[in-house]
Design a protein around this motif. Structure first.
Motif, mmCIF file in Angstrom:
data_model
loop_
_atom_site.group_PDB
_atom_site.id
_atom_site.type_symbol
_atom_site.label_atom_id
_atom_site.label_comp_id
_atom_site.label_asym_id
_atom_site.label_seq_id
_atom_site.Cartn_x
_atom_site.Cartn_y
_atom_site.Cartn_z
ATOM 1 N N LEU A 4 -2.709 10.400 -6.520
ATOM 2 C CA LEU A 4 -2.217 10.414 -5.146
ATOM 3 C C LEU A 4 -2.283 9.027 -4.526
ATOM 4 O O LEU A 4 -1.341 8.587 -3.854
ATOM 5 C CB LEU A 4 -3.025 11.408 -4.312
ATOM 6 C CG LEU A 4 -2.621 11.522 -2.836
ATOM 7 C CD1 LEU A 4 -1.181 11.989 -2.723
ATOM 8 C CD2 LEU A 4 -3.555 12.460 -2.117
ATOM 9 N N ALA A 5 -3.366 8.311 -4.763
ATOM 10 C CA ALA A 5 -3.503 6.953 -4.219
ATOM 11 C C ALA A 5 -2.453 6.022 -4.825
ATOM 12 O O ALA A 5 -1.878 5.189 -4.120
ATOM 13 C CB ALA A 5 -4.901 6.430 -4.481
ATOM 14 N N LEU A 6 -2.197 6.172 -6.112
ATOM 15 C CA LEU A 6 -1.173 5.347 -6.746
ATOM 16 C C LEU A 6 0.213 5.639 -6.178
ATOM 17 O O LEU A 6 1.014 4.721 -5.968
ATOM 18 C CB LEU A 6 -1.182 5.568 -8.254
ATOM 19 C CG LEU A 6 -2.373 4.975 -9.007
ATOM 20 C CD1 LEU A 6 -2.331 5.400 -10.464
ATOM 21 C CD2 LEU A 6 -2.362 3.474 -8.887
ATOM 22 N N LEU A 12 4.369 2.862 -0.350
ATOM 23 C CA LEU A 12 4.160 1.809 0.636
ATOM 24 C C LEU A 12 4.862 0.524 0.218
ATOM 25 O O LEU A 12 5.484 -0.149 1.048
ATOM 26 C CB LEU A 12 2.660 1.566 0.819
ATOM 27 C CG LEU A 12 2.237 0.622 1.922
ATOM 28 C CD1 LEU A 12 2.712 1.147 3.276
ATOM 29 C CD2 LEU A 12 0.734 0.466 1.918
ATOM 30 N N VAL A 13 4.806 0.210 -1.052
ATOM 31 C CA VAL A 13 5.493 -0.985 -1.548
ATOM 32 C C VAL A 13 6.998 -0.825 -1.416
ATOM 33 O O VAL A 13 7.692 -1.747 -0.959
ATOM 34 C CB VAL A 13 5.094 -1.266 -3.017
ATOM 35 C CG1 VAL A 13 6.009 -2.302 -3.644
ATOM 36 C CG2 VAL A 13 3.653 -1.725 -3.086
ATOM 37 N N LEU A 14 7.525 0.322 -1.788
ATOM 38 C CA LEU A 14 8.978 0.529 -1.705
ATOM 39 C C LEU A 14 9.479 0.468 -0.270
ATOM 40 O O LEU A 14 10.473 -0.203 0.023
ATOM 41 C CB LEU A 14 9.350 1.869 -2.345
ATOM 42 C CG LEU A 14 9.180 1.955 -3.858
ATOM 43 C CD1 LEU A 14 9.482 3.360 -4.343
ATOM 44 C CD2 LEU A 14 10.062 0.948 -4.549
ATOM 45 N N VAL A 15 8.798 1.146 0.628
ATOM 46 C CA VAL A 15 9.204 1.123 2.031
ATOM 47 C C VAL A 15 9.033 -0.279 2.611
ATOM 48 O O VAL A 15 9.881 -0.757 3.358
ATOM 49 C CB VAL A 15 8.407 2.169 2.853
ATOM 50 C CG1 VAL A 15 8.614 1.987 4.332
ATOM 51 C CG2 VAL A 15 8.786 3.571 2.421
ATOM 52 N N GLY A 16 7.967 -0.950 2.222
ATOM 53 C CA GLY A 16 7.745 -2.316 2.700
ATOM 54 C C GLY A 16 8.834 -3.272 2.245
ATOM 55 O O GLY A 16 9.283 -4.124 3.006
ATOM 56 N N LEU A 17 9.260 -3.132 1.000
ATOM 57 C CA LEU A 17 10.341 -3.986 0.506
ATOM 58 C C LEU A 17 11.647 -3.722 1.246
ATOM 59 O O LEU A 17 12.403 -4.655 1.531
ATOM 60 C CB LEU A 17 10.525 -3.776 -0.991
ATOM 61 C CG LEU A 17 9.428 -4.362 -1.876
ATOM 62 C CD1 LEU A 17 9.666 -3.976 -3.330
ATOM 63 C CD2 LEU A 17 9.370 -5.862 -1.733
ATOM 64 N N ALA A 40 11.083 -12.942 6.714
ATOM 65 C CA ALA A 40 10.869 -12.227 5.453
ATOM 66 C C ALA A 40 9.452 -12.463 4.921
ATOM 67 O O ALA A 40 8.811 -11.536 4.420
ATOM 68 C CB ALA A 40 11.914 -12.657 4.426
ATOM 69 N N LEU A 41 8.955 -13.691 5.042
ATOM 70 C CA LEU A 41 7.602 -13.975 4.582
ATOM 71 C C LEU A 41 6.552 -13.296 5.448
ATOM 72 O O LEU A 41 5.522 -12.843 4.944
ATOM 73 C CB LEU A 41 7.364 -15.481 4.540
ATOM 74 C CG LEU A 41 8.079 -16.230 3.422
ATOM 75 C CD1 LEU A 41 7.824 -17.723 3.534
ATOM 76 C CD2 LEU A 41 7.649 -15.722 2.068
ATOM 77 N N ALA A 42 6.796 -13.207 6.743
ATOM 78 C CA ALA A 42 5.857 -12.509 7.624
ATOM 79 C C ALA A 42 5.818 -11.021 7.269
ATOM 80 O O ALA A 42 4.749 -10.407 7.224
ATOM 81 C CB ALA A 42 6.254 -12.694 9.079
ATOM 82 N N GLY A 43 6.970 -10.443 7.010
ATOM 83 C CA GLY A 43 7.023 -9.039 6.587
ATOM 84 C C GLY A 43 6.334 -8.829 5.251
ATOM 85 O O GLY A 43 5.626 -7.844 5.051
ATOM 86 N N ALA A 44 6.512 -9.767 4.336
ATOM 87 C CA ALA A 44 5.854 -9.669 3.036
ATOM 88 C C ALA A 44 4.335 -9.793 3.173
ATOM 89 O O ALA A 44 3.586 -9.119 2.466
ATOM 90 C CB ALA A 44 6.393 -10.737 2.095
ATOM 91 N N THR A 52 -3.183 -4.029 0.028
ATOM 92 C CA THR A 52 -4.555 -4.394 -0.302
ATOM 93 C C THR A 52 -5.547 -3.450 0.371
ATOM 94 O O THR A 52 -6.530 -3.013 -0.251
ATOM 95 C CB THR A 52 -4.840 -5.843 0.125
ATOM 96 O OG1 THR A 52 -3.882 -6.693 -0.504
ATOM 97 C CG2 THR A 52 -6.237 -6.266 -0.258
ATOM 98 N N THR A 53 -5.284 -3.109 1.620
ATOM 99 C CA THR A 53 -6.159 -2.197 2.335
ATOM 100 C C THR A 53 -6.169 -0.820 1.697
ATOM 101 O O THR A 53 -7.231 -0.226 1.475
ATOM 102 C CB THR A 53 -5.725 -2.084 3.811
ATOM 103 O OG1 THR A 53 -5.727 -3.389 4.387
ATOM 104 C CG2 THR A 53 -6.645 -1.180 4.586
ATOM 105 N N VAL A 54 -4.995 -0.302 1.383
ATOM 106 C CA VAL A 54 -4.900 1.031 0.787
ATOM 107 C C VAL A 54 -5.537 1.037 -0.595
ATOM 108 O O VAL A 54 -6.292 1.944 -0.945
ATOM 109 C CB VAL A 54 -3.435 1.501 0.732
ATOM 110 C CG1 VAL A 54 -3.307 2.757 -0.102
ATOM 111 C CG2 VAL A 54 -2.905 1.730 2.131
ATOM 112 N N ALA A 55 -5.249 0.035 -1.396
ATOM 113 C CA ALA A 55 -5.800 -0.020 -2.748
ATOM 114 C C ALA A 55 -7.317 -0.208 -2.715
ATOM 115 O O ALA A 55 -8.034 0.351 -3.549
ATOM 116 C CB ALA A 55 -5.142 -1.134 -3.537
#
Length: 60
Positions: A4-6, A12-17, A40-44, A52-55
């Motif tokens: 579930l965490a993965l 989160l990565v997909l939506v963030g991208l 784009a860098l600020a969003g990244a 990092t927080t979630v992981a």
């Protein structure tokens, strides 16, 4: 890390991208806002902080 965490990290990565891409495209279309690379860098950076927080909390 659990499955579930993965999945949460993956989503989160997909939506963030998608969000980073949309920010870059929006700024590209309206250059008055700011430089596309900066936005784009600020969003990244926000994406990296969130992942990092979630992981980090999922490993406990």
């Amino acid at each position: 890390m659990s499955t579930l965490a993965l999945l949460v990290v993956l989503l989160l990565v997909l939506v963030g991208l998608i969000v980073v891409g949309l920010l870059g495209y929006a700024v590209y279309r309206c250059p008055v806002l700011t430089q596309p690379v900066t936005v784009a860098l600020a969003g990244a950076a926000v994406l990296v902080a969130a992942v990092t927080t979630v992981a980090g909390t999922a490993g406990r």
